[in-house]
Design a protein around this motif. Structure first.
Motif, PDB file in Angstrom:
ATOM      1  N   PRO A  56      76.598  73.648  32.925  1.00 20.55           N
ATOM      2  CA  PRO A  56      76.513  73.270  33.622  1.00 20.55           C
ATOM      3  C   PRO A  56      76.773  71.635  33.527  1.00 20.55           C
ATOM      4  CG  PRO A  56      74.642  74.784  34.074  1.00 20.55           C
ATOM      5  CD  PRO A  56      74.991  75.122  32.730  1.00 20.55           C
ATOM      6  N   SER A  57      77.460  71.141  33.828  1.00 18.94           N
ATOM      7  CA  SER A  57      77.918  69.450  33.407  1.00 18.94           C
ATOM      8  C   SER A  57      76.397  68.871  34.140  1.00 18.94           C
ATOM      9  CB  SER A  57      79.293  69.089  34.232  1.00 18.94           C
ATOM     10  OG  SER A  57      78.836  69.102  35.253  1.00 18.94           O
ATOM     11  N   HIS A  58      76.828  67.781  33.988  1.00 14.81           N
ATOM     12  CA  HIS A  58      75.250  66.865  34.230  1.00 14.81           C
ATOM     13  C   HIS A  58      75.791  66.846  35.801  1.00 14.81           C
ATOM     14  CE1 HIS A  58      73.469  65.818  30.064  1.00 14.81           C
ATOM     15  NE2 HIS A  58      74.725  65.617  30.568  1.00 14.81           N
ATOM     16  N   ASP A  59      76.851  66.483  36.675  1.00 15.57           N
ATOM     17  CA  ASP A  59      76.867  66.595  38.186  1.00 15.57           C
ATOM     18  C   ASP A  59      76.244  68.116  38.846  1.00 15.57           C
ATOM     19  OD1 ASP A  59      78.666  67.362  37.278  1.00 15.57           O
ATOM     20  OD2 ASP A  59      80.827  66.548  38.582  1.00 15.57           O
ATOM     21  N   GLN A  60      75.849  68.791  38.178  1.00 17.60           N
ATOM     22  CA  GLN A  60      75.767  70.182  38.749  1.00 17.60           C
ATOM     23  C   GLN A  60      74.379  70.855  38.693  1.00 17.60           C
ATOM     24  OE1 GLN A  60      78.760  72.317  36.252  1.00 17.60           O
ATOM     25  NE2 GLN A  60      80.353  72.900  38.022  1.00 17.60           N
ATOM     26  N   VAL A  61      73.688  69.788  38.310  1.00 20.28           N
ATOM     27  CA  VAL A  61      72.377  70.140  37.764  1.00 20.28           C
ATOM     28  C   VAL A  61      71.681  69.493  38.880  1.00 20.28           C
ATOM     29  CG1 VAL A  61      72.359  71.602  35.096  1.00 20.28           C
ATOM     30  CG2 VAL A  61      72.058  69.620  35.621  1.00 20.28           C
ATOM     31  N   ALA A  62      70.122  69.445  39.319  1.00 12.83           N
ATOM     32  CA  ALA A  62      69.513  68.788  39.816  1.00 12.83           C
ATOM     33  C   ALA A  62      68.539  68.112  39.427  1.00 12.83           C
ATOM     34  CB  ALA A  62      68.727  69.730  41.023  1.00 12.83           C
ATOM     35  N   GLY A  63      68.889  68.432  38.029  1.00 20.00           N
ATOM     36  CA  GLY A  63      67.783  67.345  36.606  1.00 20.00           C
ATOM     37  C   GLY A  63      67.385  68.303  35.646  1.00 20.00           C
ATOM     38  N   ARG A  64      66.427  67.747  34.751  1.00 24.95           N
ATOM     39  CA  ARG A  64      66.394  68.297  33.325  1.00 24.95           C
ATOM     40  C   ARG A  64      65.238  67.974  33.393  1.00 24.95           C
ATOM     41  NH1 ARG A  64      70.074  66.360  28.760  1.00 24.95           N
ATOM     42  NH2 ARG A  64      69.589  64.456  29.488  1.00 24.95           N
ATOM     43  N   MET A  65      64.094  69.150  32.399  1.00 25.31           N
ATOM     44  CA  MET A  65      63.098  68.139  31.528  1.00 25.31           C
ATOM     45  C   MET A  65      62.617  69.367  30.481  1.00 25.31           C
ATOM     46  SD  MET A  65      60.605  71.095  34.013  1.00 25.31           S
ATOM     47  CE  MET A  65      61.040  70.910  35.343  1.00 25.31           C
ATOM     48  N   MET A  66      61.843  68.510  30.056  1.00 24.97           N
ATOM     49  CA  MET A  66      61.497  69.086  28.391  1.00 24.97           C
ATOM     50  C   MET A  66      59.672  69.410  28.352  1.00 24.97           C
ATOM     51  SD  MET A  66      62.223  65.306  26.242  1.00 24.97           S
ATOM     52  CE  MET A  66      62.513  64.215  26.469  1.00 24.97           C
ATOM     53  N   TYR A 119      64.507  59.303  27.678  1.00 26.56           N
ATOM     54  CA  TYR A 119      65.471  61.022  28.525  1.00 26.56           C
ATOM     55  C   TYR A 119      66.323  61.114  26.784  1.00 26.56           C
ATOM     56  CZ  TYR A 119      64.840  65.356  29.868  1.00 26.56           C
ATOM     57  OH  TYR A 119      64.366  66.993  29.714  1.00 26.56           O
ATOM     58  N   ASN A 120      67.520  60.744  27.635  1.00 27.97           N
ATOM     59  CA  ASN A 120      68.512  61.593  26.822  1.00 27.97           C
ATOM     60  C   ASN A 120      68.193  60.818  24.622  1.00 27.97           C
ATOM     61  OD1 ASN A 120      69.924  61.826  29.012  1.00 27.97           O
ATOM     62  ND2 ASN A 120      70.906  60.347  29.691  1.00 27.97           N
ATOM     63  N   ARG A 121      67.607  60.146  24.443  1.00 29.43           N
ATOM     64  CA  ARG A 121      68.039  59.578  23.388  1.00 29.43           C
ATOM     65  C   ARG A 121      66.094  60.738  22.711  1.00 29.43           C
ATOM     66  NH1 ARG A 121      67.563  55.009  25.342  1.00 29.43           N
ATOM     67  NH2 ARG A 121      64.893  54.853  24.826  1.00 29.43           N
ATOM     68  N   HIS A 122      65.686  61.172  23.645  1.00 31.78           N
ATOM     69  CA  HIS A 122      65.025  61.849  23.004  1.00 31.78           C
ATOM     70  C   HIS A 122      64.397  63.815  23.380  1.00 31.78           C
ATOM     71  CE1 HIS A 122      62.841  57.400  22.528  1.00 31.78           C
ATOM     72  NE2 HIS A 122      61.997  58.329  22.093  1.00 31.78           N
ATOM     73  N   ALA A 123      65.121  63.723  24.516  1.00 29.91           N
ATOM     74  CA  ALA A 123      65.921  65.715  24.690  1.00 29.91           C
ATOM     75  C   ALA A 123      66.448  65.652  24.017  1.00 29.91           C
ATOM     76  CB  ALA A 123      66.036  65.610  26.279  1.00 29.91           C
ATOM     77  N   GLY A 124      66.054  67.293  23.370  1.00 25.39           N
ATOM     78  CA  GLY A 124      66.908  68.311  22.882  1.00 25.39           C
ATOM     79  C   GLY A 124      67.806  68.384  23.654  1.00 25.39           C
ATOM     80  N   PRO A 125      68.921  69.429  22.566  1.00 23.55           N
ATOM     81  CA  PRO A 125      69.701  70.661  24.008  1.00 23.55           C
ATOM     82  C   PRO A 125      69.344  71.376  24.600  1.00 23.55           C
ATOM     83  CG  PRO A 125      69.781  71.471  21.353  1.00 23.55           C
ATOM     84  CD  PRO A 125      69.291  69.782  21.711  1.00 23.55           C
TER      85      PRO A 125
END
Length: 142
Positions: A56-66, A119-125
């Motif tokens: 899913p693209s970024h606009d299709q998910v409510a959020g991300r977590m790591m 967050y984007n700099r530190h998060a992996g795939p």
């Protein structure tokens, strides 16, 4: 001694010669691929990836977590949960341009010193996507 005058090129003639040479070269080239009349008939693919491999693209998910197992240092300070004081084993959530920290005990608070770029700099795939927040928590062991 007389200075010799240099002759200026005829730019219009040079331009006409280049256009004629280009047209001749393009005319002599073979076609690059199948012509529309030669195209095979069959169902057109809507994308190059099968549906089960699409993310899913970024606009299709409510959020991300790591997960963040070690202490989190922000601006020279170790982040600690304001409710229970825990300072390691965080879940870092990024949603709606905000970053939230969740401790192992389930307390959450917005961390205003962090942003989506951090967050984007530190998060992996992403290794998985989940339909609900609770499914994601279970996947990450919280």
């Amino acid at each position: 001694m007389r200075k010799q005058r240099t002759q200026q090129p005829d730019w219009a003639a040079l331009h006409q010669w280049a256009a004629t040479a280009q047209a001749q070269i393009l005319q002599d080239l073979p076609p690059l691929g199948p012509q529309p009349a030669e195209a095979t008939s069959g169902p057109a693919a809507d994308d190059f990836l099968p549906a089960d491999l699409r993310v899913p693209s970024h606009d299709q998910v409510a959020g991300r977590m790591m997960p963040w197992r070690s202490p989190l240092v922000i601006d020279g300070e170790v982040a600690a949960c304001p409710e229970c004081g825990k300072y390691r084993d965080w879940l870092i959530l990024s949603t709606q341009d905000e970053v939230w920290l969740r401790c192992r005990a389930g307390h959450q608070y917005r961390e205003t010193r962090l942003d989506t770029a951090w967050y984007n700099r530190h998060a992996g795939p992403a290794d998985a996507t989940h339909a609900t927040f609770e499914d994601c928590l279970r996947h990450l062991g919280h």
